[in-house]
Scaffold this motif. Structure first.
Motif, PDB file in Angstrom:
ATOM      1  N   THR A 165       0.840  -1.205   0.000  1.00 41.78           N
ATOM      2  CA  THR A 165       0.000   0.000   0.000  1.00 41.78           C
ATOM      3  C   THR A 165       0.872   1.250   0.000  1.00 41.78           C
ATOM      4  N   SER A 166       1.926   1.248   0.779  1.00 41.06           N
ATOM      5  CA  SER A 166       2.844   2.378   0.816  1.00 41.06           C
ATOM      6  C   SER A 166       3.462   2.614  -0.557  1.00 41.06           C
ATOM      7  N   TRP A 167       3.833   1.553  -1.221  1.00 36.56           N
ATOM      8  CA  TRP A 167       4.415   1.634  -2.571  1.00 36.56           C
ATOM      9  C   TRP A 167       3.422   2.258  -3.546  1.00 36.56           C
ATOM     10  N   VAL A 168       2.159   1.837  -3.458  1.00 37.64           N
ATOM     11  CA  VAL A 168       1.119   2.393  -4.333  1.00 37.64           C
ATOM     12  C   VAL A 168       0.892   3.872  -4.002  1.00 37.64           C
ATOM     13  N   MET A 169       0.765   4.175  -2.723  1.00 40.43           N
ATOM     14  CA  MET A 169       0.486   5.554  -2.298  1.00 40.43           C
ATOM     15  C   MET A 169       1.628   6.520  -2.659  1.00 40.43           C
ATOM     16  N   LYS A 170       2.831   5.987  -2.735  1.00 40.15           N
ATOM     17  CA  LYS A 170       3.983   6.819  -3.089  1.00 40.15           C
ATOM     18  C   LYS A 170       4.265   6.773  -4.593  1.00 40.15           C
ATOM     19  N   ASP A 171       3.238   6.388  -5.366  1.00 38.92           N
ATOM     20  CA  ASP A 171       3.347   6.333  -6.829  1.00 38.92           C
ATOM     21  C   ASP A 171       4.536   5.510  -7.316  1.00 38.92           C
ATOM     22  N   HIS A 172       4.788   4.398  -6.650  1.00 36.79           N
ATOM     23  CA  HIS A 172       5.805   3.425  -7.072  1.00 36.79           C
ATOM     24  C   HIS A 172       7.209   4.034  -7.095  1.00 36.79           C
ATOM     25  N   LYS A 173       7.475   4.939  -6.170  1.00 38.92           N
ATOM     26  CA  LYS A 173       8.764   5.643  -6.161  1.00 38.92           C
ATOM     27  C   LYS A 173       9.910   4.800  -5.596  1.00 38.92           C
ATOM     28  N   PHE A 174       9.601   3.658  -5.042  1.00 42.21           N
ATOM     29  CA  PHE A 174      10.675   2.758  -4.620  1.00 42.21           C
ATOM     30  C   PHE A 174      10.427   1.398  -5.263  1.00 42.21           C
ATOM     31  N   ASP A 175      11.449   0.590  -5.272  1.00 46.56           N
ATOM     32  CA  ASP A 175      11.364  -0.728  -5.900  1.00 46.56           C
ATOM     33  C   ASP A 175      10.728  -1.708  -4.917  1.00 46.56           C
ATOM     34  N   LEU A 176       9.516  -2.098  -5.208  1.00 46.07           N
ATOM     35  CA  LEU A 176       8.779  -3.003  -4.319  1.00 46.07           C
ATOM     36  C   LEU A 176       9.517  -4.328  -4.154  1.00 46.07           C
ATOM     37  N   ASN A 177      10.050  -4.858  -5.231  1.00 47.69           N
ATOM     38  CA  ASN A 177      10.749  -6.146  -5.157  1.00 47.69           C
ATOM     39  C   ASN A 177      11.965  -6.102  -4.237  1.00 47.69           C
ATOM     40  N   SER A 178      12.600  -4.942  -4.152  1.00 51.27           N
ATOM     41  CA  SER A 178      13.782  -4.842  -3.294  1.00 51.27           C
ATOM     42  C   SER A 178      13.423  -4.916  -1.811  1.00 51.27           C
ATOM     43  N   GLN A 179      12.154  -4.804  -1.494  1.00 51.21           N
ATOM     44  CA  GLN A 179      11.712  -4.874  -0.100  1.00 51.21           C
ATOM     45  C   GLN A 179      11.555  -6.325   0.380  1.00 51.21           C
ATOM     46  N   SER A 180      11.501  -7.269  -0.544  1.00 50.28           N
ATOM     47  CA  SER A 180      11.237  -8.673  -0.195  1.00 50.28           C
ATOM     48  C   SER A 180      12.157  -9.215   0.880  1.00 50.28           C
ATOM     49  N   SER A 181      13.457  -9.105   0.654  1.00 42.68           N
ATOM     50  CA  SER A 181      14.388  -9.716   1.614  1.00 42.68           C
ATOM     51  C   SER A 181      14.360  -8.985   2.960  1.00 42.68           C
ATOM     52  N   LYS A 182      14.149  -7.675   2.937  1.00 45.83           N
ATOM     53  CA  LYS A 182      14.076  -6.920   4.194  1.00 45.83           C
ATOM     54  C   LYS A 182      12.843  -7.332   4.999  1.00 45.83           C
ATOM     55  N   VAL A 183      11.725  -7.408   4.315  1.00 48.42           N
ATOM     56  CA  VAL A 183      10.481  -7.813   4.976  1.00 48.42           C
ATOM     57  C   VAL A 183      10.621  -9.240   5.495  1.00 48.42           C
ATOM     58  N   TYR A 184      11.167 -10.113   4.676  1.00 47.57           N
ATOM     59  CA  TYR A 184      11.349 -11.508   5.077  1.00 47.57           C
ATOM     60  C   TYR A 184      12.218 -11.605   6.337  1.00 47.57           C
ATOM     61  N   GLN A 185      13.335 -10.913   6.361  1.00 47.32           N
ATOM     62  CA  GLN A 185      14.230 -10.982   7.528  1.00 47.32           C
ATOM     63  C   GLN A 185      13.543 -10.474   8.799  1.00 47.32           C
ATOM     64  N   LEU A 186      12.836  -9.366   8.676  1.00 46.72           N
ATOM     65  CA  LEU A 186      12.124  -8.833   9.850  1.00 46.72           C
ATOM     66  C   LEU A 186      11.075  -9.817  10.360  1.00 46.72           C
ATOM     67  N   LEU A 187      10.314 -10.374   9.445  1.00 44.18           N
ATOM     68  CA  LEU A 187       9.258 -11.299   9.843  1.00 44.18           C
ATOM     69  C   LEU A 187       9.835 -12.603  10.388  1.00 44.18           C
ATOM     70  N   LEU A 188      10.849 -13.123   9.720  1.00 43.46           N
ATOM     71  CA  LEU A 188      11.460 -14.374  10.165  1.00 43.46           C
ATOM     72  C   LEU A 188      12.034 -14.222  11.578  1.00 43.46           C
ATOM     73  N   ASN A 189      12.660 -13.100  11.848  1.00 40.37           N
ATOM     74  CA  ASN A 189      13.219 -12.874  13.183  1.00 40.37           C
ATOM     75  C   ASN A 189      12.121 -12.891  14.257  1.00 40.37           C
ATOM     76  N   GLY A 190      10.920 -12.539  13.891  1.00 38.58           N
ATOM     77  CA  GLY A 190       9.831 -12.530  14.850  1.00 38.58           C
ATOM     78  C   GLY A 190       9.209 -13.887  15.117  1.00 38.58           C
ATOM     79  N   ILE A 191       9.384 -14.846  14.188  1.00 37.80           N
ATOM     80  CA  ILE A 191       8.699 -16.138  14.375  1.00 37.80           C
ATOM     81  C   ILE A 191       9.625 -17.345  14.486  1.00 37.80           C
ATOM     82  N   LYS A 192      10.922 -17.151  14.230  1.00 38.16           N
ATOM     83  CA  LYS A 192      11.792 -18.330  14.250  1.00 38.16           C
ATOM     84  C   LYS A 192      11.986 -18.868  15.656  1.00 38.16           C
ATOM     85  N   ALA A 193      12.306 -20.129  15.709  1.00 35.14           N
ATOM     86  CA  ALA A 193      12.472 -20.815  16.995  1.00 35.14           C
ATOM     87  C   ALA A 193      13.739 -20.350  17.686  1.00 35.14           C
TER      88      ALA A 193
END
Length: 193
Positions: A165-193
């Motif tokens: 939603t942020s990407w859409v609201m900012k008229d695609h001014k950042f690379d959405l795909n480049s956020q994948s690994s950052k989002v994954y790392q943040l989320l994984l750190n929250g749920i890993k054993a």
């Protein structure tokens, strides 16, 4: 079946563009017909009304996410990799279709309650696939055994959704795909054993 007919797909694709450009409430059936290159009456051979078009758009386009996620869930890979694939796939699909991203992130949220309920039924299939990844991760010891699956699902989907939603609201001014690994790392750190 109507979904297999070429004009059905033409109308769905046209509806995504028209709704993204005009907003759902200003997206007239005549505009959708013009964008699709069909007569106004042709729309009604496939859809009952504009609400039916919006719901069908979501069902058809969401099936791309669900099919991609189903393929990910059955892969021979650890649940953590499946989660990463899921995030990457989600961002990739939407970054390739900015009209669809606008419709899913903005226009669907402005629709009436009946439409949202029908859309939620489709979204549930997607979330069920995410649940399968999380449950597998817990069972294999990759994710925390005491993890609240419902809350984890909400956090993961909510994060992916908010970044998009942020990407859409900012008229695609950042690379959405480049956020994948950052989002994954943040989320994984929250749920890993």
């Amino acid at each position: 079946m109507k979904k297999e007919k070429p004009k059905y797909k033409q109308i769905i694709d046209a509806a995504v563009v028209v709704i993204a450009d005009n907003g759902y409430h200003q997206a007239q059936v005549s505009k959708i017909a013009k964008q699709a290159g069909v007569a106004d009456g042709t729309i009604y051979l496939y859809f009952k009304n504009k609400e039916d078009i919006l719901i069908s758009v979501f069902q058809e386009k969401m099936s791309v996410f669900i099919e991609g996620l189903q393929e990910i869930v059955v892969k021979e890979a650890p649940a953590s990799e499946k989660l990463e694939f899921m995030i990457t796939n989600h961002f990739s699909v939407l970054s390739k279709d900015k009209y669809l991203a606008r419709v899913t992130q903005l226009e669907l949220r402005q629709s009436n309650r009946d439409i949202r309920l029908k859309i939620n039924a489709v979204l549930k299939e997607y979330l069920d696939q995410l649940d399968a990844i999380l449950e597998e991760g817990v069972q294999t010891g990759l994710f925390a055994k005491d993890m609240d699956l419902r809350l984890a699902r909400q956090l993961i989907f909510g994060t992916i959704d908010e970044v998009t939603t942020s990407w859409v609201m900012k008229d695609h001014k950042f690379d959405l795909n480049s956020q994948s690994s950052k989002v994954y790392q943040l989320l994984l750190n929250g749920i890993k054993a």
